[in-house]
Scaffold this motif. Structure first.
Motif, PDB file in Angstrom:
ATOM      1  N   ARG A  38      84.808  -3.186  66.508  1.00 32.48           N
ATOM      2  CA  ARG A  38      85.056  -4.444  65.794  1.00 32.48           C
ATOM      3  C   ARG A  38      83.943  -5.454  66.015  1.00 32.48           C
ATOM      4  N   GLN A  39      83.324  -5.452  67.195  1.00 28.56           N
ATOM      5  CA  GLN A  39      82.319  -6.478  67.474  1.00 28.56           C
ATOM      6  C   GLN A  39      80.952  -6.114  66.911  1.00 28.56           C
ATOM      7  N   ARG A  40      80.652  -4.826  66.834  1.00 23.67           N
ATOM      8  CA  ARG A  40      79.337  -4.417  66.324  1.00 23.67           C
ATOM      9  C   ARG A  40      79.349  -4.209  64.817  1.00 23.67           C
ATOM     10  N   ARG A  41      80.462  -3.700  64.286  1.00 23.14           N
ATOM     11  CA  ARG A  41      80.519  -3.354  62.870  1.00 23.14           C
ATOM     12  C   ARG A  41      81.441  -4.254  62.049  1.00 23.14           C
ATOM     13  N   GLY A  42      82.384  -4.943  62.702  1.00 22.64           N
ATOM     14  CA  GLY A  42      83.394  -5.661  61.944  1.00 22.64           C
ATOM     15  C   GLY A  42      83.227  -7.168  61.887  1.00 22.64           C
ATOM     16  N   LEU A  43      82.452  -7.733  62.819  1.00 23.50           N
ATOM     17  CA  LEU A  43      82.352  -9.185  62.925  1.00 23.50           C
ATOM     18  C   LEU A  43      80.920  -9.628  63.174  1.00 23.50           C
ATOM     19  N   VAL A  44      80.620 -10.868  62.786  1.00 28.07           N
ATOM     20  CA  VAL A  44      79.386 -11.533  63.215  1.00 28.07           C
ATOM     21  C   VAL A  44      79.830 -12.526  64.286  1.00 28.07           C
ATOM     22  N   LEU A  45      79.594 -12.177  65.550  1.00 22.50           N
ATOM     23  CA  LEU A  45      80.235 -12.878  66.662  1.00 22.50           C
ATOM     24  C   LEU A  45      79.872 -14.352  66.749  1.00 22.50           C
ATOM     25  N   ASN A  46      78.680 -14.716  66.303  1.00 24.50           N
ATOM     26  CA  ASN A  46      78.270 -16.117  66.387  1.00 24.50           C
ATOM     27  C   ASN A  46      78.733 -16.945  65.186  1.00 24.50           C
ATOM     28  N   PHE A  47      79.326 -16.283  64.181  1.00 22.37           N
ATOM     29  CA  PHE A  47      79.873 -16.996  63.030  1.00 22.37           C
ATOM     30  C   PHE A  47      81.280 -17.489  63.363  1.00 22.37           C
ATOM     31  N   SER A  48      81.722 -18.478  62.624  1.00 23.85           N
ATOM     32  CA  SER A  48      83.090 -18.966  62.781  1.00 23.85           C
ATOM     33  C   SER A  48      84.078 -17.945  62.216  1.00 23.85           C
ATOM     34  N   CYS A  49      85.339 -18.111  62.577  1.00 17.53           N
ATOM     35  CA  CYS A  49      86.392 -17.264  62.007  1.00 17.53           C
ATOM     36  C   CYS A  49      86.433 -17.418  60.489  1.00 17.53           C
ATOM     37  N   GLU A  50      86.201 -18.633  60.019  1.00 22.37           N
ATOM     38  CA  GLU A  50      86.225 -18.884  58.576  1.00 22.37           C
ATOM     39  C   GLU A  50      85.151 -18.074  57.860  1.00 22.37           C
ATOM     40  N   LYS A  51      83.944 -18.080  58.391  1.00 18.70           N
ATOM     41  CA  LYS A  51      82.862 -17.323  57.735  1.00 18.70           C
ATOM     42  C   LYS A  51      83.101 -15.820  57.828  1.00 18.70           C
ATOM     43  N   ASN A  52      83.634 -15.363  58.954  1.00 14.61           N
ATOM     44  CA  ASN A  52      83.931 -13.938  59.090  1.00 14.61           C
ATOM     45  C   ASN A  52      85.013 -13.493  58.119  1.00 14.61           C
ATOM     46  N   MET A  53      85.926 -14.395  57.789  1.00 14.27           N
ATOM     47  CA  MET A  53      87.035 -14.040  56.902  1.00 14.27           C
ATOM     48  C   MET A  53      86.562 -13.774  55.473  1.00 14.27           C
ATOM     49  N   VAL A  54      85.401 -14.308  55.083  1.00 12.84           N
ATOM     50  CA  VAL A  54      84.937 -14.128  53.701  1.00 12.84           C
ATOM     51  C   VAL A  54      83.605 -13.368  53.639  1.00 12.84           C
ATOM     52  N   LEU A  55      83.304 -12.587  54.670  1.00  8.37           N
ATOM     53  CA  LEU A  55      82.022 -11.888  54.726  1.00  8.37           C
ATOM     54  C   LEU A  55      81.751 -11.047  53.476  1.00  8.37           C
ATOM     55  N   GLU A  56      82.800 -10.432  52.933  1.00 11.49           N
ATOM     56  CA  GLU A  56      82.611  -9.506  51.818  1.00 11.49           C
ATOM     57  C   GLU A  56      82.743 -10.179  50.449  1.00 11.49           C
ATOM     58  N   LYS A  57      83.141 -11.463  50.421  1.00 14.37           N
ATOM     59  CA  LYS A  57      83.331 -12.094  49.117  1.00 14.37           C
ATOM     60  C   LYS A  57      82.877 -13.547  49.074  1.00 14.37           C
ATOM     61  N   TYR A  58      81.947 -13.899  49.967  1.00 14.86           N
ATOM     62  CA  TYR A  58      81.488 -15.294  50.008  1.00 14.86           C
ATOM     63  C   TYR A  58      80.726 -15.687  48.751  1.00 14.86           C
ATOM     64  N   LYS A  59      80.251 -14.691  47.985  1.00 15.04           N
ATOM     65  CA  LYS A  59      79.523 -15.002  46.744  1.00 15.04           C
ATOM     66  C   LYS A  59      80.457 -15.181  45.551  1.00 15.04           C
ATOM     67  N   SER A  60      81.727 -14.830  45.777  1.00 11.63           N
ATOM     68  CA  SER A  60      82.680 -14.838  44.661  1.00 11.63           C
ATOM     69  C   SER A  60      83.435 -16.160  44.588  1.00 11.63           C
ATOM     70  N   SER A  61      83.946 -16.437  43.382  1.00  7.46           N
ATOM     71  CA  SER A  61      84.815 -17.602  43.202  1.00  7.46           C
ATOM     72  C   SER A  61      86.162 -17.319  43.860  1.00  7.46           C
ATOM     73  N   PRO A  62      86.796 -18.279  44.501  1.00  7.35           N
ATOM     74  CA  PRO A  62      86.464 -19.721  44.541  1.00  7.35           C
ATOM     75  C   PRO A  62      85.612 -20.108  45.747  1.00  7.35           C
ATOM     76  N   PHE A  63      85.091 -19.115  46.489  1.00 10.02           N
ATOM     77  CA  PHE A  63      84.379 -19.429  47.725  1.00 10.02           C
ATOM     78  C   PHE A  63      82.922 -19.836  47.481  1.00 10.02           C
ATOM     79  N   SER A  64      82.458 -19.628  46.266  1.00  9.72           N
ATOM     80  CA  SER A  64      81.085 -20.003  45.936  1.00  9.72           C
ATOM     81  C   SER A  64      81.023 -20.486  44.489  1.00  9.72           C
TER      82      SER A  64
END
Length: 410
Positions: free
Chosen positions: A243-269
């Motif tokens: 989870r720490q190497r493949r599932g999360l960016v440890l220095n990012f917030s929980c909020e940013k980790n929650m949208v890692l796969e869709k941060y470019k999509s509406s309504p997040f962008s």
């Protein structure tokens, strides 16, 4: 075995005959079945573990500390290890066994100390308490150890793999002519000893590595050798092994980790600009829905969460993508029994909602209790397939060690 504690004559010359005699005597005394002439790289994981114990005994230790010693062993190898441990105790050795497997504690231990969050909770005699009582002490509240689920109702095929071959990082064949099908409304569990092609199989499905030959179809469309983005686009979600190497960016917030796969999509962008308010509200909802703690963890760095809550965040993110196929690789690794119960409930819930679930776990008990269909992987191929009601630990254990299904049934 003798490296670092070599037997030499008075001139400093290695005396292999005397050293071998000493090792053979120890092996015979404790019932170790070890081929002393075999290369370590060529023997099974269970045999390698016996060599490690033999190394310690050769050095005259009185106390052995075994930390999760059965994590990658077959049921037969676990049984043999238990016999060795009992033999060592009878000869006066002390063994400290660190494990989260309740069944093994009851089978092997004279006393059991429960630790929770670094504090000593209790010391009990395993024979005087049941597994449920031990589990409750471990997590601080009652836990159901039996996975509750209704019989599966498989529908159309979601994932179809046909004659897949994949090489590992060294260029050697890791997945060999592997075929399987997973249906909507089914949990397909893959049981096997680590290093038999599980990692390469997942990497090929998620397009993190190339398939040499064969096809991988999701809802009838081939996806092999494309891109991870294409995999996500075909509604495949993955709970990764690490989870720490493949599932999360440890220095990012929980909020940013929650949208890692869709941060470019509406309504997040919008117009290339991330919408922090939308991301915050979305994360807040999932944190509540999946009971991720602490409740206000959204702006916190994800590295500050416990392992169980990090795993809950990944599960929330992947399930919220509403996948057709959910791949769960070692989803309960490093979690306490309470968090394990939660993960199992989520997998069954996804199945009941019509998703296809691929569960890959080194924990045979987990595969047997959660999966509807069980495939045994050995040396890169599926060595046998069973429905849950047909599967038994002994048969699957033999197949995990390389036995053939016909020979097992015979």
């Amino acid at each position: 075995v003798i490296l670092g504690s070599e037997v030499t004559d008075r001139f400093g010359v290695l005396n292999m005959k005397k050293a071998r005699s000493k090792v053979e005597k120890i092996a015979g005394q404790y019932g170790f079945d070890v081929d002393l002439d075999a290369k370590i790289e060529d023997i099974s994981v269970g045999m390698q573990q016996r060599v490690e114990i033999l190394k310690a005994l050769y050095r005259g230790v009185d106390i052995l500390i075994l930390d999760e010693p059965t994590a990658v062993l077959t049921p037969q190898e676990i049984s043999e290890l238990m016999d060795i441990m009992k033999s060592l105790v009878k000869s006066g050795k002390t063994i400290i066994l660190i494990t989260h497997k309740l069944k093994e504690i009851q089978q092997s231990s004279d006393a059991c100390t429960i630790i929770r969050r670094g504090k000593l909770i209790d010391t009990v005699k395993p024979q005087e308490v049941d597994e449920e009582a031990l589990a409750a002490k471990m997590v601080g509240h009652p836990v159901r150890l039996v996975v509750e689920k209704t019989p599966a109702k498989p529908k159309d095929v979601v994932l179809e793999i046909d004659h897949l071959c994949v090489k590992d990082k060294r260029g050697l064949d890791a997945v060999k002519d592997l075929s399987l099908k997973i249906h909507r409304g089914e949990i397909f569990g893959i049981a096997g000893v680590d290093g038999n092609g599980q990692e390469e199989l997942v990497n090929a499905i998620t397009c993190l590595s190339r398939a040499e030959s064969g096809t991988i179809k999701i809802n009838g469309q081939e996806i092999q050798n494309t891109t991870p983005q294409n995999v996500i686009g075909h509604k495949i979600s993955t709970i990764p092994e690490d989870r720490q190497r493949r599932g999360l960016v440890l220095n990012f917030s929980c909020e940013k980790n929650m949208v890692l796969e869709k941060y470019k999509s509406s309504p997040f962008s919008r117009h290339g600009i991330m919408q922090d308010g939308e991301i915050k509200e979305y994360t807040k909802k999932l944190v509540g829905d999946y009971d991720i703690r602490p409740a206000g963890c959204g702006p916190m760095q994800v590295r500050s969460l416990s392992g169980g809550n990090q795993q809950k965040l990944i599960i929330a993110r992947e399930i919220s993508n509403e996948p057709d196929l959910l791949i769960a690789v070692q989803p309960t690794r490093g979690l306490d029994v309470g968090a394990i119960e939660y993960v199992h409930k989520m997998l069954v819930r996804e199945r009941d909602e019509g998703k296809a679930v691929l569960l890959i776990s080194l924990e045979l008990d987990e595969v047997l209790s959660v999966a509807d269909t069980i495939g045994v992987i050995y040396d890169g191929s599926i060595n046998g397939t069973f429905s849950q009601d047909q599967a038994d630990e002994k048969t699957i254990g033999l197949l995990m060690a390389g036995g053939k299904q016909n020979a097992v049934n015979g």
